[in-house]
Design an enzyme around this catalytic site. Sequence first.
Site, PDB file in Angstrom:
ATOM      1  CG  HIS A  57      -2.040   0.921   1.188  1.00 18.87           C
ATOM      2  ND1 HIS A  57      -3.266   0.655   1.752  1.00 18.87           N
ATOM      3  CD2 HIS A  57      -2.154   2.160   0.634  1.00 18.87           C
ATOM      4  CE1 HIS A  57      -4.081   1.673   1.548  1.00 18.87           C
ATOM      5  NE2 HIS A  57      -3.427   2.601   0.877  1.00 18.87           N
ATOM      6  CG  ASP A 151      -6.226   3.425  -0.456  1.00 18.32           C
ATOM      7  OD1 ASP A 151      -6.796   3.025   0.557  1.00 18.32           O
ATOM      8  OD2 ASP A 151      -5.336   4.301  -0.440  1.00 18.32           O
ATOM      9  CG  HIS A 231      -6.134   1.820   5.403  1.00 20.58           C
ATOM     10  ND1 HIS A 231      -7.488   1.672   5.269  1.00 20.58           N
ATOM     11  CD2 HIS A 231      -5.719   2.573   4.354  1.00 20.58           C
ATOM     12  CE1 HIS A 231      -7.884   2.318   4.188  1.00 20.58           C
ATOM     13  NE2 HIS A 231      -6.833   2.870   3.616  1.00 20.58           N
ATOM     14  CG  ASP A 304      -2.409   4.637   3.545  1.00 19.80           C
ATOM     15  OD1 ASP A 304      -2.246   5.001   2.358  1.00 19.80           O
ATOM     16  OD2 ASP A 304      -3.416   4.924   4.211  1.00 19.80           O
TER      17      ASP A 304
END
Lengths: 435, 315, 176
Positions: A57, A151, A231, A304
Site C-alpha cells: 500500500h 483506495d 488499513h 499507506d
Amino acid sequence: MSQRYLLKNAQLPNGALTDVLIVDGVIDSVAVNIATNDAEVFDVTDSVVLPGLVDLHTHLRQPGREDAETVDSGSRAGAKGGFTALSAMANTSPVADNAGVVEQVFRLGQEAGLLDVFPIGAVTRGLAGQELSEIGAMADSIARVRVFSDDGNCVFDPLVMRRALEYVKKFDGVISQHAQEPRLTIGSQMNEGNVSSILGLKGWPAIAEEAIIARDVLLVDHVQSRLHIAHVTTAGGVEIIRWAKARGINVTAEVTPHHLLLTDELARSYDPVFKVNPPLRSEKDVMALREALADGTIDIVATDHAPHTMESKECEWSEASFGMIGLETALSVVQKAMIDTGIMSWEQVADRLSTAPARIAGYEYQGKNLAVGSRANLTVINPKKTWIVDRDLVTSKSRNTPFHGYELPGVITHTFFNGVPTLLNGVINQANGKK
Amino acid sequence: MRHLLSIADLSKTEAISILDTAVELARISDGTVKKLPTLRGRTIVNLFAEDSTRTRISFEAAAKRLSADVINFSAKGSSLSKGESLKDTALTLQAMGADAVVIRHGASGAPQRLADSEWMQGSVINAGDGTHEHPSQALLDAFTIRKHLGKGAPDLHGIKVAIVGDVLHSRVARSNVLLLNLLGAKVTLVAPPTLLPVGVDSWPVNISYNFDEVVASVDVVMMLRVQQERMTDLFFPNAREYSRYFGLNADRLSTMSPTSIVMHPGPMNRGLEISADVADSARSVIVEQVANGVSVRMAILYVLLAGQPLEVGGK
Amino acid sequence: MSSALSAPEIARALIRISHEILEANPDSSKITLLGIPTRGAHLAHRIGVHMREFAGHEIAVGTLDITMHRDDLRMRPPRPIMPTSIPHQGVEGREVILIDDVLFSGRTIRSALDALGEIGRPRRVQLAVLVDRGHRELPIRADFVGKNIPTSITQSVKLHLTEIDSVDEVMLEDQR
C-alpha cells in the site's frame, strides 16, 4: 567476474547467527563461517537480516502529483526503509484504471531500478465507484496487476463490490477495500470520540469502517473470491475479521505502522501532519491492532505511505489533505510497537512485512525468506541502534512524517534488491538504477 | 499568558483575574472615562474569516477604549475570500507589525495553528473557531453570571447552569462547559441526543434530554442558537418540534426560580430556541451580555498585551 | 535593611500633613483627598480622619488607580487593576490632594495626573507624600512631605502599614 557479497555475523529472523553469501543476485549459501576471498564483505554483527520488505500500500503520486512524490523518489524512500517491493496505489491523475497507466508506472519502477514497483489497478473507472475499470486488460498487461483497489475511496455500492470480487477470480486477483461508509463520514476529520468532542472536529465513527468490513466479508464468502481489507484501524474491525477467519472466509487484512503507535490524542495540536485516512484511533484500538497483528488476525503491515506537499499540510486542519509518509519509518515503528514491547518476534516481522504481503499479492520473487537459491532480496537492520526522525532529512520528496523528532529503534543499514545493494551503510546506492 | 486560544489554557486564578479586571474596567467605563491610554501604540488586527459583526465590534470597541490601533481584516472583499492561505495572511500580519490578532475562523483549531506556527509573533486571541471554542464569550458569560448571582464570591461555586440546544456545533457551549466547571458551577447540558457529540460523557457535566425536568432547578438558563439548516441534516424533524421540546417560552420561564436569569450568546432565532417575550423579559440578561462583552474583552487585551516587552529595535 | 521611620514618627508626620493641607486650603469643604492604591489609599483614609477631627466636618476621600495610565506597562507583567472611587462631589472645581506613600521618579504622579484629567478638571491639584526619596525623572514636586529621606538609587524604600502589613514603619533596603 561474478558479483559476490558476503554478510558476516548476521542474525536470522529465527535468531540463528550465520553468514549469508550472495552470488549473482541469488542467495548462494546461508551458513556459519563462509570463507570466500573474492566477495565484498559486510560485517553486520548485531544486525538482523530480514527478507526484503514488501509494501502492499504505497502512494507514489506519479503520474499527476510529481511535486509530492515520483516513482523514482518513492523507490529511493523504499530502499532507505528496507523495501524491495512497493505496490503503487491507483489514485493517480490520471487514475490507474487502464493498462496504459499501470504499464507506465511499472516501467518507471524498472527505470528507477531500486526495487519492484507493482501497480495496483483501480476497481472502478476514475475511482468513481460505478463502472468497473479495465481489470482484465490491466491483469494481462506487462504489469501483471493482481491487486485492485479504489483506495482513497470505498467501493461502496455492494453490487459493484460483488462484481469486482467475482471478476478477479478469473486470474486469482484480490480486491483491497478501503472500508469507509461514505454517508457516515461526510466531512469527517478525525476519530469520533472524547477527543473529537472537545476539539470540535467532525467525528469519523469506527462503525463507518466496521460496517463495510462486515458487509464485505459476507460478500466474499458468498462469491468465494479473495478480499483484502486495507488499513484496519478499529478494535471492532479486528473482531469482525477474527470472526470471518474462524468461519474460513478468505479475507486478509493490513495495519499501518502509524496505527500501531499513534492515537487521536495527537489531534489536540491541530497539526494536520496527524490527519490521516482512516484516522488515528484510541489507545484501546491500538492495543487491539497490535494483538491482532501478533496473532495473525491481521496478516500484514502496509505503510499507506501518502506523500503531500507542504502547502497541503501547512494550513488549517479541516483544509489539509489526509495522509502521512511512512516508508522510511515503517520497520522502526514496527520494532518499537511490536518487538520492543515483546509482543512479536523477528520471525513474525519477516512474515508480516515480507512473506505474507508477497503471498497475498502474488509477487513471485519476493518474500522468499532467505531461501538458498532464491533472488537475494533482503534487508539488514541493527535493532540495537536508535535514530531520530528529522522531516528535513527524509528521502521522500514530501516531509509529512508524523514521527518528526521521535527517537526510533532500529537502523536499517543495507537493502539488497535482486542481489544488488540499493542501500549501503545507510546510503542509497543507485548503481543499479537510472543510468 | 501570551495567547487566549481555549479556556483549557486558563487556570482558575487567571480566569478570576480577568473577571476582576473586567469589573474595574466596567466601573471606569461607566463613569466619564471613555478611553484609557493603556495600549497606545499597539496594533490589534481583527482577522474575521467568518462574518460576525457583534463579536468584531465588541473587540474593536474594547481595543479602541484602550487606545490601540485597530485594523479590521474581514472575509468579504479581502484576500481571505480569494483563497489566500492562513500562512500567507499570518505573514502579512507579521509584516504589518500586529501586536495581537483577534481571529474568528470557520475551521476549528485555526487560532492554535496561528499561535503554534512561526509565521507571526503577536498574541493570538480566539474569537470563535469552527465548532471548537469561543473563550471570550464564555468569560463574558461568567462575568454576567457572577455579577447577578455571585453574591460577592470570586468564583461561581455551586451555581447551577443549564446549557440548552445545539451543543454539538456550539463553540460557545464548549468554552462555557470548561469555564463554568473551572469556576465551580454545576452544568447540565440539555439537548436532543442528535445534537450532543459522541464523547460528551467524558465532559464534566450532567446530561438531560428533558428541558422541563431541568428548567425549574437551575439558576441560569443559557440558550444556544439553533440553525435552521440542522433540520435538513436530520438532527431534528422540524422547527416546531424543536421549539416545543427545547425552546424557552413563557410557560417554561414561569417555572423557573424567581432569582434565575436567562442568557443567549446571540444572534437569537426568536420563536425557535427562545420566544420573543422571554428574550425581552426582565429575567433576560441578553442585552447586558453584550455590554459586558466590551469590558471583558478589554480585560483580555490588557492581560495579554500590557505586559509584553517592546521588541528590540522597535517597529 | 534599616528602619527610616518608626510608627510614632509616621503618625506624627500624618498629623502634620493634615494640618498643612488645611492651612493651605482655607475652604476645607472644597477638598477632595485621592489616595493612589494601595498604600496611598490607606494614607488618604488616615489623613481624612485627622482632617475631619481638625475641621469639624467630613472630608471627601477617594481612591485613584493609575494602572491603566502607567508608561511602564510593557516592561512588567500585567498588574491587577485597583479600584478607583471618586467621592460623590466629583473632582470638577475641587481642591484635589493626591496622596501617595513614596515620591521617587515622579512617573506614578504623572500617570495619576493623566488619570485625573480623564475624570474631570479640578480647580487645583496638590500632592502629599509620606516620603520623598529624591531621584526625580520628571518636573514634579510634592506640596506636603512627611519626611525627606536621601537615598542611593540602588536602595528601595518600603512603607509598611498596619492595614496590610500589621505594622507601621518605613524601611530602607539595599538592593545589592
